[in-house]
Design a protein around this motif. Structure first.
Motif, PDB file in Angstrom:
ATOM      1  N   PRO A  95       0.802  -1.237   0.000  1.00 36.53           N
ATOM      2  CA  PRO A  95       0.000   0.000   0.000  1.00 36.53           C
ATOM      3  C   PRO A  95       0.827   1.275   0.000  1.00 36.53           C
ATOM      4  CG  PRO A  95      -0.089  -1.080   2.151  1.00 36.53           C
ATOM      5  CD  PRO A  95       0.581  -2.033   1.218  1.00 36.53           C
ATOM      6  N   TYR A  96       2.043   1.216   0.509  1.00 34.24           N
ATOM      7  CA  TYR A  96       2.857   2.433   0.634  1.00 34.24           C
ATOM      8  C   TYR A  96       3.825   2.614  -0.526  1.00 34.24           C
ATOM      9  CZ  TYR A  96       0.833   2.464   5.260  1.00 34.24           C
ATOM     10  OH  TYR A  96      -0.063   2.479   6.291  1.00 34.24           O
ATOM     11  N   MET A  97       3.649   1.799  -1.569  1.00 35.60           N
ATOM     12  CA  MET A  97       4.435   1.963  -2.787  1.00 35.60           C
ATOM     13  C   MET A  97       3.517   2.442  -3.905  1.00 35.60           C
ATOM     14  SD  MET A  97       6.878  -1.430  -2.553  1.00 35.60           S
ATOM     15  CE  MET A  97       8.002  -0.923  -3.848  1.00 35.60           C
ATOM     16  N   SER A  98       4.093   3.036  -4.934  1.00 35.82           N
ATOM     17  CA  SER A  98       3.301   3.582  -6.034  1.00 35.82           C
ATOM     18  C   SER A  98       2.760   2.462  -6.920  1.00 35.82           C
ATOM     19  CB  SER A  98       4.155   4.528  -6.877  1.00 35.82           C
ATOM     20  OG  SER A  98       5.141   3.768  -7.595  1.00 35.82           O
ATOM     21  N   ILE A  99       1.836   2.825  -7.805  1.00 34.20           N
ATOM     22  CA  ILE A  99       1.285   1.864  -8.766  1.00 34.20           C
ATOM     23  C   ILE A  99       2.418   1.285  -9.617  1.00 34.20           C
ATOM     24  CG2 ILE A  99      -0.149   1.649 -10.829  1.00 34.20           C
ATOM     25  CD1 ILE A  99      -2.036   3.743  -9.569  1.00 34.20           C
ATOM     26  N   ALA A 100       3.308   2.148 -10.115  1.00 30.19           N
ATOM     27  CA  ALA A 100       4.416   1.687 -10.961  1.00 30.19           C
ATOM     28  C   ALA A 100       5.330   0.734 -10.207  1.00 30.19           C
ATOM     29  CB  ALA A 100       5.213   2.887 -11.466  1.00 30.19           C
ATOM     30  N   VAL A 141      -0.720   3.007  -3.862  1.00 31.92           N
ATOM     31  CA  VAL A 141      -1.793   2.007  -3.958  1.00 31.92           C
ATOM     32  C   VAL A 141      -2.830   2.193  -2.850  1.00 31.92           C
ATOM     33  CG1 VAL A 141      -2.226  -0.469  -3.556  1.00 31.92           C
ATOM     34  CG2 VAL A 141      -0.595   0.247  -5.293  1.00 31.92           C
ATOM     35  N   ARG A 142      -2.400   2.653  -1.683  1.00 31.16           N
ATOM     36  CA  ARG A 142      -3.351   2.843  -0.570  1.00 31.16           C
ATOM     37  C   ARG A 142      -4.402   3.910  -0.895  1.00 31.16           C
ATOM     38  NH1 ARG A 142      -0.256   6.459   4.108  1.00 31.16           N
ATOM     39  NH2 ARG A 142      -0.068   8.343   2.841  1.00 31.16           N
ATOM     40  N   VAL A 146     -10.433  -0.685  -4.045  1.00 31.02           N
ATOM     41  CA  VAL A 146     -10.153  -2.117  -4.244  1.00 31.02           C
ATOM     42  C   VAL A 146     -10.296  -2.508  -5.711  1.00 31.02           C
ATOM     43  CG1 VAL A 146     -10.827  -4.469  -3.609  1.00 31.02           C
ATOM     44  CG2 VAL A 146     -10.880  -2.666  -1.897  1.00 31.02           C
ATOM     45  N   GLY A 147     -11.293  -1.944  -6.398  1.00 34.98           N
ATOM     46  CA  GLY A 147     -11.494  -2.268  -7.812  1.00 34.98           C
ATOM     47  C   GLY A 147     -10.287  -1.877  -8.646  1.00 34.98           C
ATOM     48  N   LYS A 148      -9.727  -0.707  -8.361  1.00 32.69           N
ATOM     49  CA  LYS A 148      -8.551  -0.247  -9.103  1.00 32.69           C
ATOM     50  C   LYS A 148      -7.297  -1.033  -8.699  1.00 32.69           C
ATOM     51  CE  LYS A 148     -10.453   4.320  -9.938  1.00 32.69           C
ATOM     52  NZ  LYS A 148     -10.425   5.765  -9.626  1.00 32.69           N
ATOM     53  N   GLN A 149      -7.259  -1.481  -7.452  1.00 28.62           N
ATOM     54  CA  GLN A 149      -6.150  -2.324  -7.017  1.00 28.62           C
ATOM     55  C   GLN A 149      -6.148  -3.657  -7.778  1.00 28.62           C
ATOM     56  OE1 GLN A 149      -6.004  -2.720  -2.731  1.00 28.62           O
ATOM     57  NE2 GLN A 149      -6.095  -0.517  -2.418  1.00 28.62           N
ATOM     58  N   GLN A 150      -7.346  -4.187  -8.067  1.00 31.42           N
ATOM     59  CA  GLN A 150      -7.432  -5.404  -8.872  1.00 31.42           C
ATOM     60  C   GLN A 150      -6.832  -5.165 -10.258  1.00 31.42           C
ATOM     61  OE1 GLN A 150      -8.092  -8.463  -8.525  1.00 31.42           O
ATOM     62  NE2 GLN A 150      -9.665  -8.878  -7.015  1.00 31.42           N
ATOM     63  N   LEU A 151      -7.074  -3.987 -10.811  1.00 29.23           N
ATOM     64  CA  LEU A 151      -6.511  -3.659 -12.127  1.00 29.23           C
ATOM     65  C   LEU A 151      -4.985  -3.559 -12.067  1.00 29.23           C
ATOM     66  CD1 LEU A 151      -9.080  -0.989 -13.406  1.00 29.23           C
ATOM     67  CD2 LEU A 151      -9.077  -3.456 -13.790  1.00 29.23           C
ATOM     68  N   VAL A 152      -4.467  -3.044 -10.955  1.00 25.14           N
ATOM     69  CA  VAL A 152      -3.006  -2.994 -10.777  1.00 25.14           C
ATOM     70  C   VAL A 152      -2.442  -4.417 -10.748  1.00 25.14           C
ATOM     71  CG1 VAL A 152      -1.113  -2.309  -9.237  1.00 25.14           C
ATOM     72  CG2 VAL A 152      -3.063  -0.776  -9.578  1.00 25.14           C
ATOM     73  N   GLU A 153      -3.142  -5.325 -10.075  1.00 25.13           N
ATOM     74  CA  GLU A 153      -2.699  -6.730 -10.029  1.00 25.13           C
ATOM     75  C   GLU A 153      -2.669  -7.333 -11.442  1.00 25.13           C
ATOM     76  OE1 GLU A 153      -1.321  -8.718  -8.079  1.00 25.13           O
ATOM     77  OE2 GLU A 153      -2.056  -8.637  -6.027  1.00 25.13           O
TER      78      GLU A 153
END
Length: 510
Positions: A95-100, A141-142, A146-153
């Motif tokens: 959670p404390y790191m960026s999307i990239a 990421v935090r 949750v929906g957008k976190q799934q897209l990051v995964e």
């Protein structure tokens, strides 16, 4: 060359005291979406853990053929090298790191051991665009839902040159809009990139919509594989394969015996603990009667969980104002301990993080909320603890090898029964159940609904929060509708429909 990208042949996996997989067979064609369905504990996740190397070669029997070659994966890194990537229900993001940074976590874009940040950011942007994320690649990421976190995964999986993508309950924690977006994305990358997918899901309407083939597993065995446009595919047919019988009614029949008002919330206002200027709950009023099941419906982010947690011993929020009443007398509840002592119980939506101690056994989890009842002079009486745990294991039909089995090794449905046992043992008069059947199959759901009804029949007051409108309508005697931290509607069982609830939400937003 075979048309199958994957063949799993006679896979058998045994844990102490239980055979989780018994000669399971699975074939997945190249470029297809293949659904894997079954009750909790049927063996779906275990089978995928074997495939992805989480359970290494030698810990099971049988063969895995991927792209025609036999594979003996020792760990998850070996399966990923072959192009097999699994996305678990509990997302593996920092959670404390960026999307990239998350997209390339464990797969860093480096040059001679030094991370190339320009390449990291430019490549991340490509994958972010591919999955349809609008956020900046530097966003933490935090700070996304949750929906957008799934897209990051999924972006993370695509960065590993995935050939077979496995998704375990990808929409379990998503609202309808996010679920729809995710399913459309899966169909898009499947069609445009030719990526094969295995999806595990209890949402049968989603399965029938996107899957080319559906394999049903029951009690660790393969029951059948249904092929779209060849076999008759319906939710009733799938359920019959999953539970071994027809399930004509999704909800148990109920004849309510409702008494006087038991619990009241008046003028309840709560501010966000992270931003004390932001009002999360705004002057909410509602009540629950003795023997009544009251539903709280609303979209994700409407404030339902925040309301429940703030009521339960001020477990959420700042500057909380308003009044609570039980049986006409005002309740003063300063913390969770006092809430339990006053007869309140809250079953969290997140059973694995906040509901259970997964490394402990069933016995210790069941008695956790009321230790003083089984203690003498502040020392736990282990004989009493055994008796209580066995009683609840039988009463709630918890399927396990014994009460000494670790809760982390139970299926989702049985974990939820342990959570319910824990709070029922605290002898509450008012139970708040937050997403009580999230990630649970239809058979286990029916059992949970029966437990909820039995609690109401005993005279307890039950509040059910659920994102699934059919569940709210099938279980509850009365429904409150929330939107943007406010109660925007109230309706009885006879007038409550999916349309009337959604209309209530939309009207309040306009």
């Amino acid at each position: 060359m075979s048309e199958n990208i994957l063949e799993m042949i006679d896979i058998t996996k045994t844990f102490p005291g239980v055979k989780a997989l018994d000669s399971v067979n699975l074939k997945v064609k190249k470029g297809e979406i293949h659904a894997l369905v079954g009750e909790n504990g049927a063996g779906k996740s275990t089978l995928m853990s074997v495939l992805s190397g989480i359970y290494p070669y030698g810990s099971y029997t049988g063969d895995i053929l991927f792209e025609g070659s036999i594979c003996n994966f020792k760990d998850i890194k070996e399966s990923e090298k072959k192009g097999i990537v699994i996305i678990h229900q509990e997302l593996a993001l920092s959670p404390y790191m960026s999307i990239a940074e998350n997209i390339f976590l464990g797969n860093e874009q480096s040059n001679k051991g030094i991370i190339d940040w320009n390449k990291t950011h430019s490549e991340a942007k490509k994958f972010i665009d591919l999955v349809g994320l609008k956020e900046n690649h530097n966003t933490l990421v935090r700070d996304i839902g949750v929906g957008k976190q799934q897209l990051v995964e999924i972006a993370k999986a695509l960065s590993k040159d995935v050939k077979l993508l496995i998704l375990d309950e990808p929409t379990a924690a998503l609202n309808d809009d996010d679920s729809e977006h995710l399913l459309n994305l899966l169909m898009k990358i499947n069609k445009e990139k030719g990526i094969s997918c295995i999806i595990i899901s209890h949402k049968l309407n989603e399965v029938t919509k996107i899957a080319d083939q559906i394999t049903v597993i029951r009690d660790g065995r393969t029951i059948e594989t249904l092929v779209k446009h060849v076999d008759e595919i319906s939710e009733a047919r799938i359920i019959r394969g999953m539970v071994g019988r027809d399930l004509t009614d999704r909800f148990p029949k109920r004849t309510p015996n409702i008494g006087e008002v038991r619990f009241e919330v008046k003028n309840w206002t709560v501010y966000d603990p992270m931003d004390e200027t932001r009002k999360r709950i705004d002057n909410v009023n509602f009540n629950v009667k003795r023997g009544e099941i009251v539903g709280i419906a609303g979209l994700m982010g409407s404030g339902r969980t925040e309301l429940a947690m703030s009521i339960f011993g001020k477990a959420y929020g700042k500057h909380i104002t308003g009044e609570l009443y039980k049986d006409g007398e005002q309740l003063i509840v300063k913390d969770v301990r006092q809430a339990i002592q006053k007869g309140l119980a809250y079953v969290t939506e997140d059973r694995k993080t906040a509901g259970l101690v997964l490394i402990e056994d069933i016995k210790k989890n069941v008695t956790l909320s009321n230790l003083q009842k089984i203690s003498n002079w502040h020392v736990v009486n282990q004989n009493k603890e055994l008796v209580v745990a066995e009683e609840y294991r039988g009463k709630l039909n918890i399927k396990s090898s014994s009460i000494h089995q670790k809760t982390g090794n139970l299926s989702g449905g049985n974990q939820q029964k342990v959570v319910l046992s824990k709070w029922i043992f605290s002898e509450p008069e008012i139970l708040i159940l937050d997403e009580p059947t999230r990630g649970i199959d239809v058979g286990a759901k029916y059992e949970i609904y029966t437990i909820i009804q039995n609690l109401a029949n005993e005279g307890k007051s039950v509040i059910v929060i659920s994102s699934e409108l059919p569940e709210i309508l099938g279980v509850c005697d009365r429904v409150y509708v929330m939107n943007e931290g406010k109660i925007v509607g109230e309706m009885g069982r006879s007038e409550a429909t999916q349309e009337s609830i959604m209309a209530c939400i939309l009207q309040s937003s306009s």
